[in-house]
Write an enzyme that holds these catalytic residues in place. Sequence first.
Site, short mmCIF file in Angstrom:
data_model
loop_
_atom_site.label_atom_id
_atom_site.label_comp_id
_atom_site.label_asym_id
_atom_site.label_seq_id
_atom_site.Cartn_x
_atom_site.Cartn_y
_atom_site.Cartn_z
N ASP A 11 -6.60 -23.37 22.15
CA ASP A 11 -7.76 -23.69 21.35
C ASP A 11 -8.85 -24.22 22.29
O ASP A 11 -8.55 -24.68 23.39
CB ASP A 11 -7.38 -24.73 20.30
CG ASP A 11 -8.58 -25.23 19.51
OD1 ASP A 11 -9.28 -24.42 18.91
OD2 ASP A 11 -8.81 -26.46 19.54
N ASP A 38 -12.25 -26.23 21.25
CA ASP A 38 -12.86 -27.52 20.91
C ASP A 38 -11.80 -28.59 20.75
O ASP A 38 -10.82 -28.44 20.01
CB ASP A 38 -13.67 -27.40 19.62
CG ASP A 38 -14.89 -26.52 19.78
OD1 ASP A 38 -15.65 -26.75 20.73
OD2 ASP A 38 -15.08 -25.59 18.97
#
Length: 345
Positions: A81, A83
Amino acid sequence: MSVVVQFISTIPLRFTSISNLRSSPFSTSRLWFSGCRNLIGMEEKGFLDASEEVIADSHLLKKKLDAMRFAGPQKLQVIADFDATLTRYWIDGRRGQTSHGLLKQGNSEYDAKRDELYKYYHPLEYSPTILIEEKTKLMEEWWGKSHSLLIEGGLTFDAIKQSVAAATIAFREGVVELFELLEERDVPVLIFSAGLADIIEEVLRQKLHRSFKNIRIVSNRMVFDDNGCLVSFKGKTIHSLNKNEHALDMAAPLHDQLGDIDGAIDDSASVRKRTNVLLLGDHIGDLGMSDGLNYDTRISVGFLNDNVENSLDGYRNAFDIVYLNDASMMGVVKLVHQLFPVGGV
């Protein structure tokens, strides 16, 4: 035998190595724990600030590590991922911006409209009472409206560059070292995001000042005209509830966008043949990023950045390894070093 431990302390334990796995009660601020807590390499000194590691099952993790080490780097891929996983959650005491949240399209009216959409849909995204089917439709609706506003409001690529330059966003310590290690071992990195690929690439360009031939971005990709104005989006929409390997065909090698002359180390077909996965995320939902891949072994690493007391038990049960309090990426760097040492297989 199951035990119940109450350990009251405001100082977390320090864990520094993944090489020596052993069991120990885990301490944190006023928490009750049920069962045996297996931790990683607790030092004799025992205490430090914000770099704790927690695992739920040290024996299972050791089996996974052994399997990955035996298969070698040619069978591994990393799914991450973006953020609050690759990037820091806190920056100078402030909440760091997300790749989507930092965007200012140069039109305050449309920025306000997108903010109104956020205020309406974001609570629905985390509502425990909405069924997943309905929530998925709501997320598709939210992303579709937001993308339409970006086009209608006249977003330009120059606005993206200016937004990133003014943003409060930074990578975790150790991210560059991790990328370099994986590039040296020809391990592909798939960065999954429900945000915007073009913004993520600009963040990488401005904050890291280099490209990596092994990185691919799986995110929503924009199409600009000859004047640098956004005219459309490419492919299907990737939102917070569908960012997984089913979207792999939409991924573009990062070096294609940043001008690297070297070719990609893997196409989509060969990436799918890499059946060992190191998954990095900051939400339990990020575990779904590997749903479209028929993997043999997966080691999942979770970054629990905030609200530790309320979330630790869920993260501990969901991820193989949990890093607490917006930790650095150095624990993952050490893991890769120990999986595939220099000069190893």
